[in-house]
Write a protein that holds these residues in place. Sequence first.
Motif, PDB file in Angstrom:
ATOM      1  N   PHE A 140     -54.613  -6.457 -10.166  1.00  0.00           N
ATOM      2  CA  PHE A 140     -55.505  -6.317 -10.786  1.00  0.00           C
ATOM      3  C   PHE A 140     -56.673  -7.561 -10.742  1.00  0.00           C
ATOM      4  CE2 PHE A 140     -53.254  -3.811 -14.030  1.00  0.00           C
ATOM      5  CZ  PHE A 140     -53.876  -2.778 -13.918  1.00  0.00           C
ATOM      6  N   MET A 141     -57.910  -7.416 -10.387  1.00  0.00           N
ATOM      7  CA  MET A 141     -58.943  -8.356 -10.496  1.00  0.00           C
ATOM      8  C   MET A 141     -59.023  -9.326 -11.729  1.00  0.00           C
ATOM      9  SD  MET A 141     -61.904  -6.475  -8.171  1.00  0.00           S
ATOM     10  CE  MET A 141     -62.751  -7.832  -7.875  1.00  0.00           C
ATOM     11  N   LYS A 142     -59.359 -10.600 -11.573  1.00  0.00           N
ATOM     12  CA  LYS A 142     -59.349 -11.259 -12.734  1.00  0.00           C
ATOM     13  C   LYS A 142     -60.600 -10.822 -13.505  1.00  0.00           C
ATOM     14  CE  LYS A 142     -57.026 -15.726 -11.661  1.00  0.00           C
ATOM     15  NZ  LYS A 142     -56.553 -15.492 -10.503  1.00  0.00           N
ATOM     16  N   PRO A 143     -60.733 -10.784 -14.729  1.00  0.00           N
ATOM     17  CA  PRO A 143     -61.555 -10.313 -15.504  1.00  0.00           C
ATOM     18  C   PRO A 143     -62.938 -11.236 -15.460  1.00  0.00           C
ATOM     19  CG  PRO A 143     -59.837 -10.224 -16.802  1.00  0.00           C
ATOM     20  CD  PRO A 143     -59.543 -10.898 -15.512  1.00  0.00           C
ATOM     21  N   GLY A 144     -64.067 -10.757 -15.469  1.00  0.00           N
ATOM     22  CA  GLY A 144     -65.219 -11.644 -15.380  1.00  0.00           C
ATOM     23  C   GLY A 144     -66.354 -11.065 -14.797  1.00  0.00           C
ATOM     24  N   LEU A 145     -66.184 -10.627 -13.408  1.00  0.00           N
ATOM     25  CA  LEU A 145     -67.067  -9.968 -12.561  1.00  0.00           C
ATOM     26  C   LEU A 145     -66.945  -8.621 -12.964  1.00  0.00           C
ATOM     27  CD1 LEU A 145     -67.010 -11.396  -8.986  1.00  0.00           C
ATOM     28  CD2 LEU A 145     -68.735 -11.654 -10.469  1.00  0.00           C
TER      29      LEU A 145
END
Length: 225
Positions: free
Chosen positions: A183-188
């Motif tokens: 999973f990509m880190k939340p933010g973008l």
Amino acid sequence: MENLDFYNWFDKISIKLETRKDSFYQIFKYLDKIPEPITIVETGCLRIKDNFSGDGQSTLLFDKYTQSRKNNSKVYTVDINPSATKVCSEIVSENVSINTGDSVKYLNTLSKEFFKNKTDVSLFYLDSFDCDWKSPYQSAQHHLKELVSIKKILNKQTLVVVDDSPIIGYLQQSNVKKDTLEFMKPGLVPSPTISGKGSLVHEYAVHTGAKILFSNYQTGWVGFN
Ligand SMILES: C[S@@+](CC[C@H](N)C(=O)[O-])C[C@H]1O[C@@H](n2cnc3c(N)ncnc32)[C@H](O)[C@@H]1O
């Protein structure tokens, strides 16, 4: 049937449940901790005999489970399609109350009755209105309407499970091994969330502080009230 006999039966058939195997097991282990009578209310009944891997045969599983628990443990199910309720009635025992009609209307009436006679529901299993994965919102809205209909009789320990509700998120190749995804880190991008039939039920859960108990292909929450 004793509780042990149920698990002997479940262990024999559970391989056929494929992706739902572990979450059904978690449902039953959760119900084991709840005192009798166990009351299960389901939307969308067993419609095709022996279709364990496609649909789940939930009504049959719940029928066998409640028979293994005492004190008038019982299943209530509703389906809008008369052919589905007919098939179901030929497979499950008389311990299952089978109703033909729209689930939102049915749940609304049943909730009033249960509220009046103080019936505690142990598990709501919401699995009506098939999910179109390219356009899941109609199905998600229907399941949110089901939740609205039962809201006033949910208590702290009531387990609410929605089928066809896996976790969804934005993925990237991992740095170390490019053939694995993470999973990509939340933010973008937005954080991982619940998709499918239960996506709006989950949004409501987030706002009200209900907690995910498990999420595989099926997702279960507790603490809506
Ligand atoms: C995925 S199937 C249920 C499968 C079942 N739970 C099992 O494990 O075998 C979904 C069912 O929901 C029913 N359904 C669709 N819309 C409905 C509605 N508005 N009210 C009640 N049932 C509905 C369909 O007729 C269908 O039989």
